[in-house]
Motif scaffolding. Sequence first.
Motif, mmCIF file in Angstrom:
data_model
loop_
_atom_site.group_PDB
_atom_site.id
_atom_site.type_symbol
_atom_site.label_atom_id
_atom_site.label_comp_id
_atom_site.label_asym_id
_atom_site.label_seq_id
_atom_site.Cartn_x
_atom_site.Cartn_y
_atom_site.Cartn_z
ATOM 1 N N ILE A 163 -3.004 0.226 -4.013
ATOM 2 C CA ILE A 163 -2.588 -1.099 -3.551
ATOM 3 C C ILE A 163 -2.047 -1.872 -4.736
ATOM 4 O O ILE A 163 -2.689 -1.898 -5.808
ATOM 5 C CB ILE A 163 -3.780 -1.870 -2.933
ATOM 6 C CG1 ILE A 163 -4.365 -1.085 -1.761
ATOM 7 C CG2 ILE A 163 -3.352 -3.265 -2.504
ATOM 8 C CD1 ILE A 163 -5.669 -1.641 -1.251
ATOM 9 N N TRP B 166 1.429 -5.331 3.574
ATOM 10 C CA TRP B 166 0.324 -6.009 4.240
ATOM 11 C C TRP B 166 0.788 -7.414 4.609
ATOM 12 O O TRP B 166 1.201 -8.187 3.751
ATOM 13 C CB TRP B 166 -0.890 -6.074 3.314
ATOM 14 C CG TRP B 166 -2.041 -6.859 3.862
ATOM 15 C CD1 TRP B 166 -2.556 -8.001 3.326
ATOM 16 C CD2 TRP B 166 -2.817 -6.576 5.020
ATOM 17 N NE1 TRP B 166 -3.602 -8.433 4.093
ATOM 18 C CE2 TRP B 166 -3.795 -7.576 5.142
ATOM 19 C CE3 TRP B 166 -2.792 -5.576 5.979
ATOM 20 C CZ2 TRP B 166 -4.723 -7.603 6.169
ATOM 21 C CZ3 TRP B 166 -3.711 -5.595 7.012
ATOM 22 C CH2 TRP B 166 -4.665 -6.597 7.095
ATOM 23 N N ASN B 167 0.769 -7.726 5.918
ATOM 24 C CA ASN B 167 1.268 -9.031 6.365
ATOM 25 C C ASN B 167 0.134 -10.014 6.662
ATOM 26 O O ASN B 167 0.360 -11.071 7.234
ATOM 27 C CB ASN B 167 2.182 -8.875 7.586
ATOM 28 C CG ASN B 167 1.443 -8.402 8.817
ATOM 29 O OD1 ASN B 167 0.234 -8.472 8.911
ATOM 30 N ND2 ASN B 167 2.196 -7.893 9.773
ATOM 31 N N ALA C 298 -8.100 -2.619 6.559
ATOM 32 C CA ALA C 298 -7.083 -2.098 7.478
ATOM 33 C C ALA C 298 -6.691 -0.671 7.105
ATOM 34 O O ALA C 298 -6.485 0.175 7.975
ATOM 35 C CB ALA C 298 -5.857 -3.005 7.475
ATOM 36 N N TYR D 33 0.859 -1.184 0.000
ATOM 37 C CA TYR D 33 0.000 0.000 0.000
ATOM 38 C C TYR D 33 0.893 1.231 0.000
ATOM 39 O O TYR D 33 1.834 1.320 0.777
ATOM 40 C CB TYR D 33 -0.895 -0.010 1.242
ATOM 41 C CG TYR D 33 -1.522 1.330 1.579
ATOM 42 C CD1 TYR D 33 -2.337 1.983 0.670
ATOM 43 C CD2 TYR D 33 -1.283 1.935 2.804
ATOM 44 C CE1 TYR D 33 -2.902 3.211 0.974
ATOM 45 C CE2 TYR D 33 -1.859 3.163 3.125
ATOM 46 C CZ TYR D 33 -2.663 3.790 2.198
ATOM 47 O OH TYR D 33 -3.220 5.007 2.502
ATOM 48 N N ASN E 202 -9.074 -7.512 2.663
ATOM 49 C CA ASN E 202 -8.721 -7.329 4.073
ATOM 50 C C ASN E 202 -7.751 -6.167 4.253
ATOM 51 O O ASN E 202 -7.834 -5.422 5.227
ATOM 52 C CB ASN E 202 -8.146 -8.615 4.652
ATOM 53 C CG ASN E 202 -9.203 -9.685 4.797
ATOM 54 O OD1 ASN E 202 -10.377 -9.385 4.994
ATOM 55 N ND2 ASN E 202 -8.801 -10.933 4.688
ATOM 56 N N CYS E 203 -6.832 -6.009 3.320
ATOM 57 C CA CYS E 203 -5.894 -4.888 3.359
ATOM 58 C C CYS E 203 -6.651 -3.567 3.258
ATOM 59 O O CYS E 203 -6.366 -2.620 3.994
ATOM 60 C CB CYS E 203 -4.883 -5.026 2.219
ATOM 61 S SG CYS E 203 -3.663 -3.711 2.130
ATOM 62 N N SER F 297 -1.852 -6.832 9.602
ATOM 63 C CA SER F 297 -1.583 -5.412 9.829
ATOM 64 C C SER F 297 -0.682 -4.872 8.722
ATOM 65 O O SER F 297 -0.137 -5.628 7.917
ATOM 66 C CB SER F 297 -0.933 -5.198 11.197
ATOM 67 O OG SER F 297 0.328 -5.834 11.240
ATOM 68 N N LEU F 298 -0.546 -3.556 8.717
ATOM 69 C CA LEU F 298 0.318 -2.878 7.754
ATOM 70 C C LEU F 298 1.647 -2.554 8.416
ATOM 71 O O LEU F 298 1.675 -1.931 9.474
ATOM 72 C CB LEU F 298 -0.349 -1.593 7.270
ATOM 73 C CG LEU F 298 -1.616 -1.788 6.450
ATOM 74 C CD1 LEU F 298 -2.432 -0.505 6.412
ATOM 75 C CD2 LEU F 298 -1.263 -2.229 5.040
ATOM 76 N N TYR G 29 3.733 0.593 2.704
ATOM 77 C CA TYR G 29 3.396 -0.352 3.761
ATOM 78 C C TYR G 29 3.212 -1.739 3.157
ATOM 79 O O TYR G 29 2.619 -1.881 2.083
ATOM 80 C CB TYR G 29 2.103 0.056 4.465
ATOM 81 C CG TYR G 29 2.250 1.284 5.330
ATOM 82 C CD1 TYR G 29 2.463 1.165 6.692
ATOM 83 C CD2 TYR G 29 2.203 2.549 4.786
ATOM 84 C CE1 TYR G 29 2.612 2.292 7.502
ATOM 85 C CE2 TYR G 29 2.345 3.683 5.572
ATOM 86 C CZ TYR G 29 2.547 3.538 6.926
ATOM 87 O OH TYR G 29 2.695 4.649 7.722
#
Length: 78
Positions: A69, A18-19, A56, A8, A52-53, A22-23, A16
């Motif tokens: 993204i 995305w895991n 968040a 992102y 999901n990203c 969380s970012l 960032y």
Amino acid sequence: MPKYNIIYTTPHHDHYLWNGTSLNKLEKSGEENLMFSGKAFKAEELADAIANCKKAIARSFPKDDNPEIKSVPIPVSD
């Protein structure tokens, strides 16, 4: 089978990773190449992972109405 990282980019050009939960901010201190690691998503997982990203991002960056993204393929060598 290719795998992907999800990145992102904020309106201020911060990046960032995305895991999956969380970012994580990617830090770059100089002229080195920016390398990604962490959660790798299979092609069939991308749609859910990106959704999901986005959720968040909406929580963490509510003013970003059009988040950038990218799914970045992870190169694999034999």
